[in-house]
Write a protein that holds these residues in place. Structure first.
Motif, PDB file in Angstrom:
ATOM      1  N   SER A  88       0.832  -1.190   0.000  1.00  0.00           N
ATOM      2  CA  SER A  88       0.000   0.000   0.000  1.00  0.00           C
ATOM      3  C   SER A  88       0.874   1.250   0.000  1.00  0.00           C
ATOM      4  CB  SER A  88      -0.897  -0.005   1.241  1.00  0.00           C
ATOM      5  OG  SER A  88      -1.379   1.278   1.525  1.00  0.00           O
ATOM      6  N   PRO A 282      -6.656   0.784  -7.667  1.00  0.00           N
ATOM      7  CA  PRO A 282      -7.099   0.612  -6.270  1.00  0.00           C
ATOM      8  C   PRO A 282      -7.942   1.803  -5.810  1.00  0.00           C
ATOM      9  CG  PRO A 282      -4.824   1.369  -6.317  1.00  0.00           C
ATOM     10  CD  PRO A 282      -5.239   1.198  -7.755  1.00  0.00           C
ATOM     11  N   GLU A 284     -10.213   4.347  -3.965  1.00  0.00           N
ATOM     12  CA  GLU A 284     -10.502   4.669  -2.564  1.00  0.00           C
ATOM     13  C   GLU A 284     -11.462   5.839  -2.411  1.00  0.00           C
ATOM     14  OE1 GLU A 284      -7.170   4.361   0.375  1.00  0.00           O
ATOM     15  OE2 GLU A 284      -5.949   4.439  -1.447  1.00  0.00           O
ATOM     16  N   VAL A 340     -10.655  -0.410  -0.287  1.00  0.00           N
ATOM     17  CA  VAL A 340     -10.093  -0.331  -1.636  1.00  0.00           C
ATOM     18  C   VAL A 340     -10.869  -1.280  -2.544  1.00  0.00           C
ATOM     19  CG1 VAL A 340      -8.045  -0.742  -3.047  1.00  0.00           C
ATOM     20  CG2 VAL A 340      -7.814   0.301  -0.779  1.00  0.00           C
ATOM     21  N   ARG A 342     -11.315  -2.713  -6.660  1.00  0.00           N
ATOM     22  CA  ARG A 342     -10.715  -2.809  -7.994  1.00  0.00           C
ATOM     23  C   ARG A 342     -11.730  -3.297  -9.035  1.00  0.00           C
ATOM     24  NH1 ARG A 342      -4.994  -2.647  -7.334  1.00  0.00           N
ATOM     25  NH2 ARG A 342      -4.322  -3.296  -5.248  1.00  0.00           N
ATOM     26  N   TYR A 365      -7.465   7.194  -6.692  1.00  0.00           N
ATOM     27  CA  TYR A 365      -6.610   6.135  -6.144  1.00  0.00           C
ATOM     28  C   TYR A 365      -5.232   6.701  -5.834  1.00  0.00           C
ATOM     29  CZ  TYR A 365      -4.221   5.842 -10.689  1.00  0.00           C
ATOM     30  OH  TYR A 365      -3.491   6.129 -11.823  1.00  0.00           O
TER      31      TYR A 365
END
Length: 414
Positions: A88, A282, A284, A340, A342, A365
């Motif tokens: 991360s 990813p 967020e 997160v 995808r 992201y």
């Protein structure tokens, strides 16, 4: 395109030399380099660092097919896969901690274990709780024994946790070995143990000096009391300073945004807007943009496949834009997601009529980091996109944790 790498930690190579053997076995069953759709040469930012970090860019996310990014891997010039792990952007590296000097005060030299009684501290404090003057006393009892080397450190002005204390003292005339415990209090009356005992060292031999003055803390308090544990005949430190060790600064990961134009859909008498994300980003955060002045309540869902059930991700929340014609529009903040995500397919549901212009969905992201160990001959390359290949598990996060702890120990042997 050439991806640039950075060292995973300052002067990390020497530490990695003793740990490479722990991860050699994980690459035995990895896939061939030819199994991947795209590859990018890696330009090393620091020679012989042992471990490197690659910041993934948009092209990598577009090329990966696996939601877990298991089909992203690093190879050497011989085509061998290298131990690597996806981290991360918030994953801390082997950075040096921050430090801050603390005010400290000597305490009375009586040993409660030998009948000296309970420590009583009377302190004059300022408006924020910092100690400006201290008076301390111990109600005497029979057989009280004098014990020097007791101190009080004032951490009341700090607004973040103290991981450890680093003690500084005058150079002793003879070898020093003393065990200390730390007690904490928020009111100078009630005390609890934060460290049951740590050995302080100051040794010399053959012109070499070994010094250990770091004490880790298990818990937090505004005031810290340092007391010797069963003091022996040897010398105690003559304190000259107390330094608080704080956590390293958090990484400053940048936010990137993917803007998607969707299609109107009608389902059960309601209108939706559906979008397809062209990569394994990813995600967020989410944001919605419409032209002109507007205020609409939105609900966001996503799913991995087109035939799967929709999963709630955010909302309902209001996205707005006001003052668009004045050139200085006020806009709502992006909406954070609970985790997160995808997924490839996304859907917006509006709580009111939207009009002829379809909304633009913006998904935010933070680029992730691939950390790998340099083995074999360069040049190295990052590969992504395979229907069959999967990156083998490597204990890189545990390795970085071990290096971070080792760095702390090395940094604090003065």
């Amino acid at each position: 395109m050439t991806l640039r790498t950075g060292a995973a930690g300052t002067r990390i190579a020497a530490w990695l030399a003793v740990t490479l053997s722990l991860v050699m076995s994980v690459v035995a069953n990895a896939a061939s380099r030819d199994d991947y759709a795209r590859q990018w040469p890696l330009t090393l930012g620091q020679e012989e660092s042992g471990a490197y970090r690659v910041l993934l860019d948009e092209a990598v996310y577009h090329s990966a097919s696996e939601a877990s990014l298991a089909d992203v891997e690093v190879f050497n010039a011989q085509g061998q896969p290298l131990p690597a792990a996806l981290l991360s952007p918030a994953q801390p590296l082997a950075q040096a901690p921050r430090t801050l000097a603390l005010p400290w005060f000597p305490l009375p030299a009586l040993d409660p274990a030998a009948g000296g009684g309970d420590l009583r501290v009377v302190a004059e404090r300022d408006e924020v709780g910092g100690i400006v003057r201290i008076e301390a006393g111990v109600p005497p009892r029979d057989a009280a024994v004098a014990v020097p080397g007791q101190w009080l450190a004032d951490a009341s002005r700090l607004r973040e946790p103290v991981r450890a204390l680093r003690l500084e003292w005058e150079r002793p005339r003879e070898s020093l070995q003393a065990r200390y415990r730390v007690e904490g209090s928020n009111d100078l009356r009630q005390w609890r143990t934060l460290n049951e005992g740590t050995t302080l060292l100051d040794l010399e031999r053959g012109g070499e000096r070994l010094r250990q003055g770091r004490i880790e803390l298990d818990g937090q308090a505004r005031y810290l009391r340092l007391l010797p544990v069963r003091p022996g005949p040897g010398p105690l430190p003559v304190l000259s300073g107390v330094v608080a060790e704080l956590a390293p600064p958090p990484p400053q990961a940048r936010w990137e945004w993917v803007e998607l134009e969707g299609q109107r859909r009608n389902e059960g008498g309601r209108e939706y807007f559906e979008f397809e994300l062209p990569g394994r980003f990813p995600v967020e955060r989410a944001d919605v943009r419409l032209p002109g002045n507007n205020a609409v309540e939105w609900t966001l869902h996503s799913r991995e496949r087109g035939d799967a059930s929709w999963i709630w991700r955010a909302g309902p929340w209001m996205a707005f834009q006001v003052g668009a014609g004045a050139g200085q529009a006020s806009q709502s903040d992006p909406r954070p997601l609970a985790m997160v995500v995808r997924d490839r397919h996304w859907r917006l549901g509006a709580g009111s009529a939207v009009g002829a212009q379809a909304p633009v969905l913006r998904l935010g992201y933070r680029p992730e980091v691939m950390v790998f160990l340099a083995q074999g001959e360069p040049p190295y390359a990052l590969a992504a996109g395979s229907a069959n290949a999967r990156r083998a598990d490597a204990p890189i996060p545990a390795l970085l944790d071990a290096l971070r702890r080792q760095r702390d120990r090395i940094a604090h042997v003065f």
